[in-house]
Motif scaffolding. Sequence first.
Motif, short mmCIF file in Angstrom:
data_model
loop_
_atom_site.label_atom_id
_atom_site.label_comp_id
_atom_site.label_asym_id
_atom_site.label_seq_id
_atom_site.Cartn_x
_atom_site.Cartn_y
_atom_site.Cartn_z
N UNK A 54 0.83 -1.21 0.00
CA UNK A 54 0.00 0.00 0.00
C UNK A 54 0.86 1.25 0.00
N UNK A 55 2.08 1.14 0.53
CA UNK A 55 3.01 2.26 0.55
C UNK A 55 4.14 1.96 -0.42
N UNK A 56 4.07 2.50 -1.61
CA UNK A 56 5.10 2.31 -2.64
C UNK A 56 5.26 3.63 -3.38
N UNK A 57 6.49 3.94 -3.76
CA UNK A 57 6.74 5.23 -4.40
C UNK A 57 7.92 5.13 -5.36
N UNK A 58 7.81 5.90 -6.46
CA UNK A 58 8.94 6.12 -7.36
C UNK A 58 9.64 7.38 -6.88
N UNK A 59 10.89 7.26 -6.48
CA UNK A 59 11.64 8.40 -5.95
C UNK A 59 12.41 9.06 -7.09
N UNK A 60 12.10 10.32 -7.35
CA UNK A 60 12.71 11.03 -8.47
C UNK A 60 13.61 12.15 -7.98
N UNK A 61 14.53 12.54 -8.83
CA UNK A 61 15.50 13.59 -8.49
C UNK A 61 14.79 14.95 -8.42
N UNK A 62 15.06 15.70 -7.36
CA UNK A 62 14.49 17.04 -7.21
C UNK A 62 15.29 18.09 -7.95
N UNK A 63 16.56 17.80 -8.21
CA UNK A 63 17.43 18.72 -8.96
C UNK A 63 18.23 17.89 -9.97
N UNK A 74 7.33 -3.33 2.97
CA UNK A 74 6.90 -4.73 2.95
C UNK A 74 5.97 -5.10 4.09
N UNK A 75 5.75 -4.18 5.03
CA UNK A 75 4.89 -4.48 6.18
C UNK A 75 3.43 -4.10 5.94
N UNK A 76 3.17 -3.30 4.92
CA UNK A 76 1.80 -2.87 4.63
C UNK A 76 1.39 -3.40 3.26
N UNK A 77 1.07 -4.69 3.22
CA UNK A 77 0.74 -5.35 1.96
C UNK A 77 -0.77 -5.54 1.82
N UNK A 78 -1.22 -5.64 0.58
CA UNK A 78 -2.61 -5.91 0.29
C UNK A 78 -2.69 -6.72 -1.00
N UNK A 79 -3.87 -7.24 -1.28
CA UNK A 79 -4.10 -7.99 -2.52
C UNK A 79 -4.91 -7.10 -3.45
N UNK A 80 -4.43 -6.96 -4.66
CA UNK A 80 -5.12 -6.15 -5.66
C UNK A 80 -5.63 -7.08 -6.75
N UNK A 81 -6.92 -6.99 -7.05
CA UNK A 81 -7.49 -7.83 -8.10
C UNK A 81 -8.58 -7.06 -8.84
N UNK A 82 -8.96 -7.60 -10.00
CA UNK A 82 -9.97 -6.95 -10.84
C UNK A 82 -11.10 -7.94 -11.11
N UNK A 83 -12.33 -7.45 -10.96
CA UNK A 83 -13.53 -8.26 -11.17
C UNK A 83 -14.33 -7.71 -12.34
N UNK A 84 -15.09 -8.57 -13.04
CA UNK A 84 -15.98 -8.07 -14.10
C UNK A 84 -17.00 -7.08 -13.53
#
Length: 358
Positions: A49-58, A190-200
């Motif tokens: 649930x907590x994931x991020x792409x860390x990008x350069x600020x400068x 890795x401590x805040x995990x969840x299951x993501x799925x898609x339903x019709x």
Amino acid sequence: MRNYFLVAGLLVASSAFAQQPPAAAVETAPVEKRELAPHITVTGQVRSRAAADLSASVAGRLAWVAEPGTRVGKNGVVARLDTDELKLQELELAARVKRGEINQASLAREAERLKGLGTAVSRMQLEQSEAARDLAAADLEIARATHSQMRDRLARAELRTPFGGVVSERIKRAGEEVARGEVVARLLDPETLEIRLFLPLRHVRAIKAGDTVKVKFDGGEGNARVRGIVPAGDARSQSFEVLVDLPPRGRLPSGSVIQVELPLGEPQSLLAVPRDALVIRAEGLAVFRVGPDNKVQRLIVTTGIADGDWVAVEGMLLASDTVVVRGAENLHDGASVKVIGTRTSWTHSAALPARSSR
């Protein structure tokens, strides 16, 4: 002659007896009334649930990037830019601020001196002196603001984390040039995990937050709670997103693919047989019921709701009947069988996940 016919009859009877096939060895199970619920099984993926792409600020050249797998706390450093050039620019700007302070102070004193001379100084000279003082003060504020911006750039030359976690991927390496906004590394908790799925989309009204579902993964299965539903459907895939908490005992890494069984209705009391009892023939699905004389009767059935090892059936069956669950492949209607075992305990698949009231 009489003895001849007697011997011939005995031979014929013996031959007929010898041609009778032996009773087939089978395993059986009772037909049961069970609580079954309609459900759908979909594939889900474990994610943080907590994931991020860390990008350069400068923009600049990377001096160091943390290795994948490195654990960092909140506000921890995962990358640093080479700041030698920025530090030189910061020194220059600091000097400009110092110079502006000296100039502004000098002009302020001059304005005060002229003002103290009274009528000995023309009004124009006094106004020019005060204007020069005010312009120097404005220039000093600009120099200070520019200096503050440079110090901020120096601070942002260290790429820090918004939350604690693990570096999951290193996109850029030390020595590479990066532009502002370019992704350098990826971070997840890795401590805040969840299951993501898609339903019709047709099932959007059947599932709601708080429902309990069955989750199957390598090494076991368990019940989990639906944490949330994203009601906005995707027009192309005709699906909507469902978020499910991990089972209490499920320790799965991010990215794991698992099976999730979601109920689509309330449990119903139905006549059911084990899946192994169903035999596919050209005429359709059938089961072999074992009679009291150990002869089988083939019965055509139609199937309904399935749950684990059990399938609801409709046909000429009763809850007191016994059906063949192993060894039915080569049986025919009226064949004799020898029961070598009876399955009496199916508790491992009988339990249904609890369903919250609607």
